[in-house]
Every structure is written in C-alpha cells, then in structure tokens.
Design a protein around this motif. Structure first.
Motif, PDB file in Angstrom:
ATOM      1  N   GLY A 297      -7.140 -50.140  -5.429  1.00  0.00           N
ATOM      2  CA  GLY A 297      -8.155 -49.693  -6.386  1.00  0.00           C
ATOM      3  C   GLY A 297      -9.570 -49.888  -5.886  1.00  0.00           C
ATOM      4  O   GLY A 297     -10.385 -48.969  -5.937  1.00  0.00           O
ATOM      5  N   ASN A 298      -9.857 -51.073  -5.363  1.00  0.00           N
ATOM      6  CA  ASN A 298     -11.254 -51.374  -5.043  1.00  0.00           C
ATOM      7  C   ASN A 298     -11.798 -50.574  -3.857  1.00  0.00           C
ATOM      8  O   ASN A 298     -12.918 -50.066  -3.920  1.00  0.00           O
ATOM      9  N   THR A 299     -11.028 -50.438  -2.792  1.00  0.00           N
ATOM     10  CA  THR A 299     -11.514 -49.620  -1.667  1.00  0.00           C
ATOM     11  C   THR A 299     -11.648 -48.176  -2.129  1.00  0.00           C
ATOM     12  O   THR A 299     -12.611 -47.482  -1.779  1.00  0.00           O
TER      13      THR A 299
ATOM     14  N   GLY B 235      -5.034 -58.932   1.748  1.00  0.00           N
ATOM     15  CA  GLY B 235      -4.274 -57.716   1.452  1.00  0.00           C
ATOM     16  C   GLY B 235      -4.179 -56.923   2.746  1.00  0.00           C
ATOM     17  O   GLY B 235      -3.233 -57.043   3.515  1.00  0.00           O
ATOM     18  N   THR B 236      -5.221 -56.143   3.034  1.00  0.00           N
ATOM     19  CA  THR B 236      -5.262 -55.467   4.337  1.00  0.00           C
ATOM     20  C   THR B 236      -5.557 -56.473   5.444  1.00  0.00           C
ATOM     21  O   THR B 236      -5.367 -56.185   6.610  1.00  0.00           O
ATOM     22  N   THR B 237      -6.089 -57.628   5.081  1.00  0.00           N
ATOM     23  CA  THR B 237      -6.532 -58.728   5.974  1.00  0.00           C
ATOM     24  C   THR B 237      -7.900 -58.457   6.615  1.00  0.00           C
ATOM     25  O   THR B 237      -8.360 -59.247   7.437  1.00  0.00           O
ATOM     26  N   GLY B 238      -8.557 -57.370   6.238  1.00  0.00           N
ATOM     27  CA  GLY B 238      -9.858 -57.045   6.830  1.00  0.00           C
ATOM     28  C   GLY B 238     -10.909 -58.122   6.567  1.00  0.00           C
ATOM     29  O   GLY B 238     -11.671 -58.488   7.459  1.00  0.00           O
ATOM     30  N   THR B 239     -10.931 -58.637   5.340  1.00  0.00           N
ATOM     31  CA  THR B 239     -11.945 -59.644   4.981  1.00  0.00           C
ATOM     32  C   THR B 239     -11.778 -60.890   5.843  1.00  0.00           C
ATOM     33  O   THR B 239     -12.722 -61.343   6.507  1.00  0.00           O
ATOM     34  N   ILE B 240     -10.570 -61.447   5.830  1.00  0.00           N
ATOM     35  CA  ILE B 240     -10.366 -62.715   6.538  1.00  0.00           C
ATOM     36  C   ILE B 240     -10.425 -62.517   8.058  1.00  0.00           C
ATOM     37  O   ILE B 240     -10.951 -63.375   8.782  1.00  0.00           O
TER      38      ILE B 240
ATOM     39  N   ALA C  15     -13.622 -61.653  -4.393  1.00  0.00           N
ATOM     40  CA  ALA C  15     -13.709 -60.249  -3.986  1.00  0.00           C
ATOM     41  C   ALA C  15     -14.178 -59.328  -5.103  1.00  0.00           C
ATOM     42  O   ALA C  15     -14.797 -58.300  -4.855  1.00  0.00           O
ATOM     43  N   ASP C  16     -13.836 -59.669  -6.352  1.00  0.00           N
ATOM     44  CA  ASP C  16     -14.319 -58.875  -7.487  1.00  0.00           C
ATOM     45  C   ASP C  16     -14.406 -59.761  -8.715  1.00  0.00           C
ATOM     46  O   ASP C  16     -14.266 -60.992  -8.603  1.00  0.00           O
ATOM     47  N   TYR C  17     -14.621 -59.173  -9.895  1.00  0.00           N
ATOM     48  CA  TYR C  17     -14.834 -59.973 -11.110  1.00  0.00           C
ATOM     49  C   TYR C  17     -13.757 -59.669 -12.148  1.00  0.00           C
ATOM     50  O   TYR C  17     -13.127 -58.603 -12.122  1.00  0.00           O
TER      51      TYR C  17
HETATM   52  N1  PMP Z   1      -9.078 -59.144  -3.579  1.00  0.00           N
HETATM   53  C1  PMP Z   1      -9.236 -57.916  -4.112  1.00  0.00           C
HETATM   54  C2  PMP Z   1      -9.616 -57.838  -5.553  1.00  0.00           C
HETATM   55  C3  PMP Z   1      -9.029 -56.768  -3.355  1.00  0.00           C
HETATM   56  O1  PMP Z   1      -9.208 -55.560  -3.904  1.00  0.00           O
HETATM   57  C4  PMP Z   1      -8.627 -56.903  -2.018  1.00  0.00           C
HETATM   58  C5  PMP Z   1      -8.380 -55.667  -1.206  1.00  0.00           C
HETATM   59  N2  PMP Z   1      -7.160 -55.061  -1.472  1.00  0.00           N
HETATM   60  C6  PMP Z   1      -8.448 -58.198  -1.499  1.00  0.00           C
HETATM   61  C7  PMP Z   1      -8.709 -59.286  -2.295  1.00  0.00           C
HETATM   62  C8  PMP Z   1      -7.970 -58.421  -0.105  1.00  0.00           C
HETATM   63  O2  PMP Z   1      -8.933 -58.112   0.851  1.00  0.00           O
HETATM   64  P1  PMP Z   1      -8.472 -57.551   2.244  1.00  0.00           P
HETATM   65  O3  PMP Z   1      -7.862 -56.210   1.993  1.00  0.00           O
HETATM   66  O4  PMP Z   1      -9.732 -57.469   3.025  1.00  0.00           O
HETATM   67  O5  PMP Z   1      -7.495 -58.494   2.832  1.00  0.00           O
END
Ligand code: PMP
Length: 326
Positions: free
Chosen positions: A68-70, A176-181, A300-302
């Motif tokens: 959803g967020n991306t 999730g995608t692991t991009g952040t970490i 990552a969100d609220y």
């Molecule tokens: N928290 C939220 C609310 C997300 O939307 C996501 C992305 N799917 C993540 C954490 C995980 O981030 P990433 O995909 O960079 O690992």
C-alpha cells in the motif's frame, strides 16, 4: 518535482521509552513525508531513475506491487508528473490505504497474496505479467530495484547519523522488501563498527531464518498479518551484511504493544512501528542496554492508516458528521 519535499523527517527522543529502558530512545518519524510514509523516498528514487534512463514517457503507466505505502508514493508522483499508476495490493490492504490510492487516481488490482514472483496469485507475479502485456507500462519492482536501498542509503541513513550527533548505537526497523534496513544499515555500518542493526518481522515470515542460516526453510506456517512487513520469499535487494539480527514478533502481542504505547504517549503507532516496539522489548531481554546507548526506532507510517484494523477496538466516538454521512 521538487525533491526537497521528501525526507528530512524529524528524529525525536521518546521520554516514555527512554525511561522504560533507561537509555536514549529516539523515533525517526517517517510519517512526516508528503504521503506520510518512508516509502515516499523510495517511490521518488525509483521514478526519478526511470525518467533519467528514459524508461517511461508522459502518460505511461507506472506499475508496482505494494502493501500500500509504496503504491501511494508511486500514485502521488504519477498524478503530479503526468503518468498513470496501476497498483497491485493484497486483499487485506487497509481501507485507509485503498482510499488514498483511489484519491490519487491509481488503478487498483486486488490479489490473493504477496508471496513473491513464483506464485501466480501474488501481487509481484501479477504486476510483472501486467507490464509484459501492456505496452507503455513500467514496473518499478521495489523488491529488486536497487533504488529502493539507495533512497535510504543516501537520505535516511545520513539524516539519522547526523540527528543523533553520531552517537547512535542501535537501529531498529520493520522489514518487508528490506530496502529500509539494507540502505540505512549499510550507511551506518560504514560510519561505525559498533552499531547493531536489528530487523523485525512477523512470525511465519522467512527472513529471520534466512539471516540466521543462509537458507530458506519452506514452512506451511501461516504468516501472522502485520501490514507492511513479513515475506515468504527473499527480496532480491536484501543486504545481509547490513543487518545483524532479525527478530520475529506475534501479531496479538504487537496489538497489545500498540495499545500500551497509545496509553502512555497518546500516539497511534503504525502496525509495523508497533512491531518494532515489540521487537525492541524482546531484544532487550537478551541484550541488556544501558544509559550509554542511543537507540533509533524507525516508524515507517502512522496509526491513522489502521483505524479500522489495528485500532478498531478503540472506542472512537461517532461525531454528528459521522451520524449524518455514514
Ligand atoms: N512498515 C511499513 C508500514 C511499510 O509499508 C513497509 C514497506 N512495505 C515496511 C515497514 C518495510 O519496509 P521495507 O519494505 O523497506 O523493508
């Protein structure tokens, strides 16, 4: 597009958590991005890259598989910059995210699951298949696109480093995608060898095992649903060297943690942010922290994205407006 609207989110010390753990705990508040999530940074990097490489032209459709967020970040950019968007989400995507996607004119395709490119019913498989048969469409593919990590390596990582006056000792994020970490962890590890980088995912996800053993262990265990995090496949962009440990948390305890945090701070943590809080609690049982530690938790969100799911038990009073229009 003015790139300065993305990032530079606040980092604030949380007195409740700092007192609870007797160390310095800060929240990196990614919901201060234009669409209220860390994913705005990633969407911008992926779209900018596609434009620079001339992979998209005006009126083309940008396609993404997203919890959803991306998708919201992509749809926002598409609407602002003269493209269309088509977002593949799973059926359990929150109502709030679906409404945001609709408001941004995204075409939404609901899929059975998010189990990766080999499962025909997954968002990833369907998104790729759509792009193959639709000319004038481009799949940003956040699971394999290096721009996902780069966004965090070049922006969020340096921000956290400077905002903690280079004192950070631990970094926690949901994965999730692991991009952040992968992006932030890589940056911080280049700056200090003492940092501990900890990922958090739901029970039933496979990345903790993968990190610990280097193998993907097939399991039929249902994955506990915590929106945004947890996967049944290994994303192509994962950078295992950037991560020290992955902790698994339970959904029910995460809901309880969100409620406790709300009672103490008045803040509605996002679902994955509440998972990070649960992961921190578990981490501190095995790894005692002390007053010299400076811990950053990425939110990552609220929680307003989860009022109908995570927070549905809160007794939110109906207003006269609701009575009239619901
Ligand atoms: N928290 C939220 C609310 C997300 O939307 C996501 C992305 N799917 C993540 C954490 C995980 O981030 P990433 O995909 O960079 O690992």
């Amino acid at each position: 597009m003015d790139a300065s609207i993305f990032g530079n989110t606040p980092l604030q010390q949380c007195s409740y958590l700092s007192e609870k753990y007797q160390c310095h705990i800060y929240i990196k508040k990614e919901y201060f991005n234009p669409n209220h999530t860390a994913k705005d940074r990633v969407a911008w990097y992926m779209v900018k890259d596609a434009i620079t490489k001339k992979l998209i032209k005006p009126n083309d459709t940008i396609v993404e598989a997203s919890s959803g967020n991306t998708g919201i970040g992509i749809a926002y950019l598409a609407k602002q910059m003269g493209y269309r968007s088509c977002i593949f989400v799973t059926r359990n995507c929150s109502k709030e995210k679906l409404k945001s996607l609709q408001a941004l004119d995204a075409k939404i395709v609901l899929c059975e699951n998010s189990n990766g490119p080999l499962d025909k019913n997954s968002t990833q498989y369907q998104a790729r298949a759509f792009t193959k048969i639709n000319n004038n469409s481009y799949y940003t593919d956040q699971y394999n696109n290096p721009e996902n990590c780069r966004a965090h390596y070049e922006t969020t990582g340096p921000e956290i480093w400077e905002q903690t006056s280079r004192k950070i000792t631990h970094f926690f994020a949901g994965i999730g995608t692991t991009g952040t970490i992968s992006g932030i962890g890589k940056y911080l590890k280049e700056k200090t060898q003492y940092i501990k980088v900890v990922g958090v995912e739901p029970k039933g996800s496979i990345l903790a095992q993968y990190k610990a053993t280097g193998r993907v262990i097939k399991s039929d265990t249902e994955m506990e649903k915590i929106e945004g995090i947890g996967r049944k496949f290994v994303p192509g962009i994962i950078n295992l060297k950037a991560i020290d440990q992955i902790i698994q948390v339970e959904r029910t305890r995460t809901i309880q943690t969100a409620m406790d945090y709300y009672q103490h701070t008045g803040m509605l943590a996002g679902f994955s942010s509440a998972a990070v809080l649960t992961g921190l609690e578990d981490y501190c049982i095995d790894n005692p922290v002390d007053s010299r530690d400076h811990i950053v938790l990425l939110f990552a969100d609220y929680g307003d994205r989860y009022l109908n799911s995570l927070y549905h038990t809160l007794n939110i009073k109906k207003t006269a407006y609701d009575e009239k229009f619901s």
